[in-house]
Write an enzyme that holds these catalytic residues in place. Structure first.
Site, PDB file in Angstrom:
ATOM      1  N   ASP A   1       0.030  -5.295 -16.742  1.00 21.06           N
ATOM      2  CA  ASP A   1       1.015  -4.277 -17.102  1.00 21.06           C
ATOM      3  C   ASP A   1       0.592  -3.546 -18.382  1.00 21.06           C
ATOM      4  OD1 ASP A   1       3.312  -2.846 -16.904  1.00 21.06           O
ATOM      5  OD2 ASP A   1       4.679  -4.470 -17.432  1.00 21.06           O
TER       6      ASP A   1
ATOM      7  N   HIS B   1      -4.978   3.706 -15.996  1.00 21.43           N
ATOM      8  CA  HIS B   1      -5.254   3.003 -14.736  1.00 21.43           C
ATOM      9  C   HIS B   1      -6.763   2.847 -14.510  1.00 21.43           C
ATOM     10  CE1 HIS B   1      -1.114   2.828 -13.794  1.00 21.43           C
ATOM     11  NE2 HIS B   1      -0.959   4.090 -13.446  1.00 21.43           N
TER      12      HIS B   1
ATOM     13  N   SER C   1       2.360  -3.246  -6.122  1.00 23.88           N
ATOM     14  CA  SER C   1       3.493  -4.005  -5.578  1.00 23.88           C
ATOM     15  C   SER C   1       4.208  -3.212  -4.481  1.00 23.88           C
ATOM     16  CB  SER C   1       4.482  -4.330  -6.698  1.00 23.88           C
ATOM     17  OG  SER C   1       5.256  -3.186  -7.004  1.00 23.88           O
TER      18      SER C   1
ATOM     19  N   GLU D   1       7.054  -2.359  -4.626  1.00 27.05           N
ATOM     20  CA  GLU D   1       7.956  -1.428  -5.328  1.00 27.05           C
ATOM     21  C   GLU D   1       7.186  -0.256  -5.956  1.00 27.05           C
ATOM     22  OE1 GLU D   1       8.265  -4.909  -5.751  1.00 27.05           O
ATOM     23  OE2 GLU D   1       9.879  -4.848  -4.260  1.00 27.05           O
TER      24      GLU D   1
ATOM     25  N   LEU E   1     -15.704 -17.753  -7.347  1.00 25.59           N
ATOM     26  CA  LEU E   1     -14.301 -17.363  -7.552  1.00 25.59           C
ATOM     27  C   LEU E   1     -13.743 -16.600  -6.343  1.00 25.59           C
ATOM     28  CD1 LEU E   1     -11.970 -16.892  -9.838  1.00 25.59           C
ATOM     29  CD2 LEU E   1     -12.887 -14.559  -9.858  1.00 25.59           C
TER      30      LEU E   1
ATOM     31  N   ARG F   1       9.132 -10.425 -17.416  1.00 24.61           N
ATOM     32  CA  ARG F   1       9.742 -10.482 -16.081  1.00 24.61           C
ATOM     33  C   ARG F   1       8.695 -10.956 -15.101  1.00 24.61           C
ATOM     34  NH1 ARG F   1      11.308  -5.476 -17.781  1.00 24.61           N
ATOM     35  NH2 ARG F   1       9.478  -4.479 -16.887  1.00 24.61           N
TER      36      ARG F   1
ATOM     37  N   SER G   1       8.954  -9.764 -11.788  1.00 18.95           N
ATOM     38  CA  SER G   1       8.785  -8.571 -10.942  1.00 18.95           C
ATOM     39  C   SER G   1       8.336  -8.880  -9.515  1.00 18.95           C
ATOM     40  CB  SER G   1       7.800  -7.589 -11.594  1.00 18.95           C
ATOM     41  OG  SER G   1       8.235  -7.239 -12.871  1.00 18.95           O
TER      42      SER G   1
HETATM   43  C1  FPP Z   1       0.863  -1.405 -14.652  1.00 21.73           C
HETATM   44  O1  FPP Z   1       0.739  -0.396 -15.595  1.00 21.73           O
HETATM   45  C2  FPP Z   1      -0.170  -1.384 -13.692  1.00 21.73           C
HETATM   46  C3  FPP Z   1      -0.081  -1.330 -12.320  1.00 21.73           C
HETATM   47  C4  FPP Z   1       0.616  -0.293 -11.555  1.00 21.73           C
HETATM   48  C5  FPP Z   1      -0.753  -2.341 -11.524  1.00 21.73           C
HETATM   49  C6  FPP Z   1      -2.172  -2.652 -11.932  1.00 21.73           C
HETATM   50  C7  FPP Z   1      -3.088  -1.503 -11.750  1.00 21.73           C
HETATM   51  C8  FPP Z   1      -4.322  -1.469 -12.297  1.00 21.73           C
HETATM   52  C9  FPP Z   1      -4.881  -2.579 -13.107  1.00 21.73           C
HETATM   53  C10 FPP Z   1      -5.156  -0.242 -12.111  1.00 21.73           C
HETATM   54  C11 FPP Z   1      -6.090  -0.388 -10.952  1.00 21.73           C
HETATM   55  C12 FPP Z   1      -5.434  -0.038  -9.691  1.00 21.73           C
HETATM   56  C13 FPP Z   1      -5.532  -0.758  -8.557  1.00 21.73           C
HETATM   57  C14 FPP Z   1      -4.677  -0.404  -7.392  1.00 21.73           C
HETATM   58  C15 FPP Z   1      -6.445  -1.901  -8.449  1.00 21.73           C
HETATM   59  P1  FPP Z   1       1.963   0.591 -15.743  1.00 21.73           P
HETATM   60  O2  FPP Z   1       1.607   1.885 -15.101  1.00 21.73           O
HETATM   61  O3  FPP Z   1       3.207  -0.030 -15.212  1.00 21.73           O
HETATM   62  O4  FPP Z   1       2.021   0.715 -17.300  1.00 21.73           O
HETATM   63  P2  FPP Z   1       3.326   1.043 -18.173  1.00 21.73           P
HETATM   64  O5  FPP Z   1       4.326  -0.055 -17.918  1.00 21.73           O
HETATM   65  O6  FPP Z   1       2.800   1.039 -19.570  1.00 21.73           O
HETATM   66  O7  FPP Z   1       3.817   2.384 -17.731  1.00 21.73           O
END
Ligand code: FPP
Length: 246
Positions: A23, A40, A68, A70, A134, A197, A199
């Site tokens: 996150d 990302h 997810s 969601e 792994l 959380r 989630s």
């Molecule tokens: C949370 O950051 C991240 C996600 C949506 C999931 C994890 C995604 C990656 C590690 C990027 C690579 C993508 C894939 C599909 C492998 P957020 O956008 O919720 O951050 P914020 O809470 O600061 O807005």
């Protein structure tokens, strides 16, 4: 006197199965006045860096929450970018996964993903299927409720087919009907970015898992951070509802 060789052996501190709720990509980017997708892109790279480190430590399974059930509620442009980035990283990383003996698997219904993403995933899963290091288990269109419902439906079908009786249902049977069937129990869950959380992530598997919530945003979660998390884990006393032996 012969000089003793300095070894910097990476330890797993007894962790066989580790999981990450990755996150904070968006906030990491915002802090740098960059668009969310920049976070990302950096976050996607970190997944493979951390997987390589887990592999060196001889951790058996790394599960991660990449997308997810969601996350479909996000703007379409962000969803498209996430899957494109996954494709780009997978394409780049297959040779490394092969060289390092890492096996890629997924949990969740990937048939809802863009076709080009599915193709890249299937390619990586097939190519790495015989690797014995792994297991990198990526949650994609994954949600715990979905996983448990799917498991229960499969158990119900087996009851209807008279293969098993309702009285046969126990913890082991439910374990065996989840995506993680056959993997070691989940020892440690790390959620980055300071949110506390779960989630809808691996709710059944988390029953006796140690939890670490770190304020570090996922793109800043380096192998050094992993070492710190594992050291914290090593100080925990896992009693599984029992008492300390001391
Ligand atoms: C949370 O950051 C991240 C996600 C949506 C999931 C994890 C995604 C990656 C590690 C990027 C690579 C993508 C894939 C599909 C492998 P957020 O956008 O919720 O951050 P914020 O809470 O600061 O807005």
């Amino acid at each position: 006197m012969a000089k003793r060789k300095q070894t910097t052996e990476l330890l797993n501190y007894g962790v066989k199965h580790i999981a990450f709720i990755m996150d904070g990509n968006g906030r990491w980017a915002k802090k740098r006045m960059r668009p969310r997708n920049f976070g990302h892109a950096e976050g996607a790279k970190r997944i493979f860096e951390i997987a390589l480190d887990c592999n060196k430590r001889k951790i058996e399974v790394m599960s991660c929450y990449a997308f997810s059930t969601e996350n479909w509620n996000r703007p379409q442009s962000e969803i498209d970018y996430l899957f494109k980035q996954l494709e780009v990283e997978l394409k780049k990383k297959i040779p490394t996964l092969m060289k390092e003996n890492i096996k890629l698997v997924t949990m969740g219904d990937i048939t809802r993903l863009p076709l080009s993403t599915q193709e890249e995933i299937n390619k990586a899963v097939n190519e790495t299927s015989a690797n014995s290091g792994l297991i990198l288990n990526m949650g994609l269109n994954y949600g715990s409720y979905d996983e448990i419902i799917r498991g229960f439906k499969n158990i119900a079908k087996r009851i209807e087919a008279n293969e098993i009786k309702s009285d046969d249902i126990d913890v082991k049977m439910i374990d065996n009907h989840l995506y993680t069937a056959g993997y070691p129990p989940l020892d440690l869950l790390i959620r980055t970015s300071g949110e506390m959380r779960l989630s809808n992530f691996m709710l059944w598997q988390l029953a006796y898992t140690e939890l670490i919530f770190t304020p570090v945003y996922w793109p800043d979660y380096t192998p050094e951070q992993l070492e710190l998390s594992l050291q914290e884990f090593s100080k925990r006393k896992r009693r599984y509802g029992g008492l300390d032996n001391e």
